[in-house]
Motif scaffolding. Structure first.
Motif, mmCIF file in Angstrom:
data_model
loop_
_atom_site.group_PDB
_atom_site.id
_atom_site.type_symbol
_atom_site.label_atom_id
_atom_site.label_comp_id
_atom_site.label_asym_id
_atom_site.label_seq_id
_atom_site.Cartn_x
_atom_site.Cartn_y
_atom_site.Cartn_z
ATOM 1 N N SER A 455 38.217 23.442 60.185
ATOM 2 C CA SER A 455 39.320 23.717 59.273
ATOM 3 C C SER A 455 40.664 23.505 59.954
ATOM 4 N N CYS A 460 37.156 29.078 58.878
ATOM 5 C CA CYS A 460 36.219 28.199 58.182
ATOM 6 C C CYS A 460 35.626 28.903 56.964
ATOM 7 N N VAL A 477 29.886 25.775 62.942
ATOM 8 C CA VAL A 477 31.301 26.067 62.729
ATOM 9 C C VAL A 477 32.011 25.732 64.035
ATOM 10 N N ALA A 480 37.624 25.965 64.047
ATOM 11 C CA ALA A 480 38.413 26.633 63.009
ATOM 12 C C ALA A 480 39.841 26.840 63.498
#
Length: 598
Positions: A455, A460, A477, A480
């Motif tokens: 992100s 995220c 993930v 982020a």
């Protein structure tokens, strides 16, 4: 002998073919007779439908052939004799009824009596109704005339300019082309002129439209300053597939319906959405999925079970007109709100949108939305009653049947009509954009095996304090902008997720180092589990191991209740693997604790 045998087989083959030919002719005669006319009846010709309508057709005429529908030579149409009464048909699931006038030709016999002729083509193309893929020609009326015919229309290859709104109002309407084209490969392309209206609208919001389909087109709404590229207004089993949607003010809005399928759609340069770094003044969307108010039964005051509003999406790509790092960009790929009950099988690829998925109730984001109040119901102010029986001012409440919720038969409370929970959200796929999932107030949200999340504007995954029952299974993930996963709601579960390096990329790692954690458990969290995850950094020996930026692997704030973590592997978290400020409210099982630090 060989020659005689060959001759015999040839004769037998000829005889067999003759038999098949005669059999097919007999079938045709029987079929034709079933339609009410003789195979040897008289046929007359006309240039257009209007020309045929003006004819006086004698009783001996049993079919009419036109060389065009609106214009001579543009898509010929055969009219087959039906009888002296308005022809009827039986739509799926309905009783027999008169056909719409667009389905048949009315001819006059003997200068006085009417005779009705059925149009043989069930799904004509738009050229038959006067459409022209020519610059400067408005095709709105031609497209709507073709769709009003009743079964949809085919859009031949070309670029069609449309100044108004294309309206689908008949069950089983299919509007389809040769393909979305692009990159000079041709295709069926619809370019919409200036205005604030929707480009294409399925349904009128009053009568449920069933079994519609929109397929293999390009929709370009660059000149529009309002509306949606597609608005589905009270639909049942609508399919939207193989589309390229360019420059929409907003993309696809699904409001009040049951059973939507959207797949293989590329949407670029979503333009609506504005605000500051602190919040939106407007939110634009690729897809907005909503439902309708809960209803109470007249006479019994029992709550009526509503239909499940199911959305299946697959292989979607979103992009906004603004950069993902622009703080004024408030666009959403998939926005679920207002009784959205189920989103299944989603595969999303997002670039340049603030949120990949935004889950909320409408009160926070679109208070001007019209509520659908079905016939027989009325909107009433929401009130509450205290223990003494005194009524107080309106309150927002979700406790159905409680003293705070009016249970008057035949009413829809104005505060609660649009403030319902989201349930059963299943999501997977790749994401690279602003923020993957922002769960504001949804319940029953499940994310399954998203392959890659990164992100550019926030966490995220964010779970708000008003959310509940959220699960995240599998996936990676990495990178982020803030925390990898931030959990603030009730009853959540994280399992089998790899969570590394809260940072953007190499050049930003130093600025982000030690600021954010892999998993942040907020003070309002209740009943969260972190099970069998890899947290903090790639294991030693991994190619391109860049060093962790995670402050803590799991950071649990004071006030969080009932957090449990077990079976996790921690590695390289800068300050500590676990930071527990909630005391005895946090319980640990068996975890592998690697060394803290870079």
């Amino acid at each position: 002998m060989t020659q005689d045998t060959g001759f015999f087989l040839t004769r037998r083959a000829i005889s067999h073919r003759m038999f098949l030919l005669l059999y097919r002719l007999a079938c045709i005669c029987v079929t034709v007779s079933c339609f009410g006319f003789s195979a040897f009846g008289k046929e007359v010709a006309a240039g257009t439908r209007a020309e045929a309508e003006g004819m006086i057709l004698g009783p001996e005429v049993e079919s009419v052939r036109t060389t065009g529908y609106t214009e001579a030579g543009k898509g010929g149409a055969l009219y087959v004799f039906s009888g002296t009464a308005i022809p009827q048909y039986q739509p799926r699931g309905e009783k027999m009824q008169d056909r719409p006038t667009s389905h048949y030709l009315v001819g006059k016999a003997n200068g006085q009596d009417r005779r009705y002729y059925l149009l043989a083509e069930e799904r004509p193309d738009v050229l038959q109704f006067g459409a022209k893929p020519e610059p400067g020609f408005d095709n709105t009326q031609s497209f709507n005339d073709a769709l009003a015919y009743g079964k949809g229309a085919f859009v031949p290859r070309g670029r069609y300019e449309i100044q108004g709104t294309i309206l689908a109002r008949e069950d089983a309407t299919v509007l389809y082309g040769t393909g979305p084209g692009g990159n000079n490969t041709g295709g069926s392309e619809l370019f919409f002129g200036p205005g604030e209206g929707d480009c294409i609208q399925f349904g009128d919001g009053v009568n449920q439209l069933r079994w519609g389909k929109l397929s293999r087109l390009t929709i370009d709404a660059k000149a529009r300053t309002g509306g949606n590229a597609i608005f589905a207004f009270f639909n049942f089993q609508l399919v939207i597939e193989e589309l390229r949607i360019n420059n929409p003010y907003n993309g696809i809005r699904l409001f009040r319906g049951l059973g939507f399928m959207i797949r293989d759609v590329v949407m670029s340069r979503i333009r609506a959405g504005d605000g500051t770094a602190d919040g939106p003044t407007e939110i634009g969307y690729g897809i907005k999925f909503g439902g309708a108010p809960e209803l109470y039964e007249m006479g019994t005051s029992n709550k009526v079970k509503r239909d499940t509003h199911v959305l299946y999406v697959e292989n979607l790509s979103f992009g906004s007109a603004k950069l993902e790092t622009d703080p004024t960009n408030w666009t959403v790929g998939l926005w679920c709100t207002e009784n959205a009950a189920s989103v299944n099988g989603a595969t999303l690829k997002n670039q340049n949108v603030r949120y990949g998925v935004y889950i909320s109730r409408a009160k926070n984001v679109d208070p001007s939305d019209r509520l659908m109040v079905p016939e027989g119901y009325r909107m009433v102010p929401a009130t509450w009653t205290d223990s003494a029986g005194t009524k107080g001012p309106a309150r927002k409440t979700y406790a159905y049947g409680s003293k705070e919720y009016p249970v008057e038969p035949g009413t829809v409370p104005n505060l609660n009509g649009r403030f319902q929970d989201l349930t059963l959200f299943y999501l997977g796929g790749d994401y690279l954009g602003g923020e993957y999932v922002y769960n504001d107030e949804g319940s029953g949200v499940a994310i399954y095996n998203p392959h890659f999340m990164r992100s550019y504007q926030g966490n995220c995954v964010y779970m708000g304090p008003e959310s509940k029952d959220m699960s995240i299974y599998g996936g990676q993930v990495i990178g982020a902008y803030k925390n990898g996963l931030e959990m603030n709601g009730k009853r959540w579960h994280i399992s089998g997720v790899q969570i590394y390096r809260p940072s953007l990329d190499g050049k930003n790692r130093e600025a982000h180092k030690g600021k954010y954690s892999a998993i942040k458990v907020g003070a309002t969290s209740v009943g969260g589990d972190v099970i069998n995850c890899k947290i903090g950094n790639e294991p030693p020996g991994s190619p391109n191991r860049g060093g962790s930026t995670a402050r803590f692997g799991i950071d649990i704030a004071a006030g969080a209740k009932g957090t449990w973590y077990h079976g996790n592997r921690f590695d390289g978290c800068l300050e500590a693997n676990v930071n527990n400020e909630a005391g005895e409210q946090t319980q640990a099982g068996t975890n592998r604790m690697g060394a803290a630090g870079d």
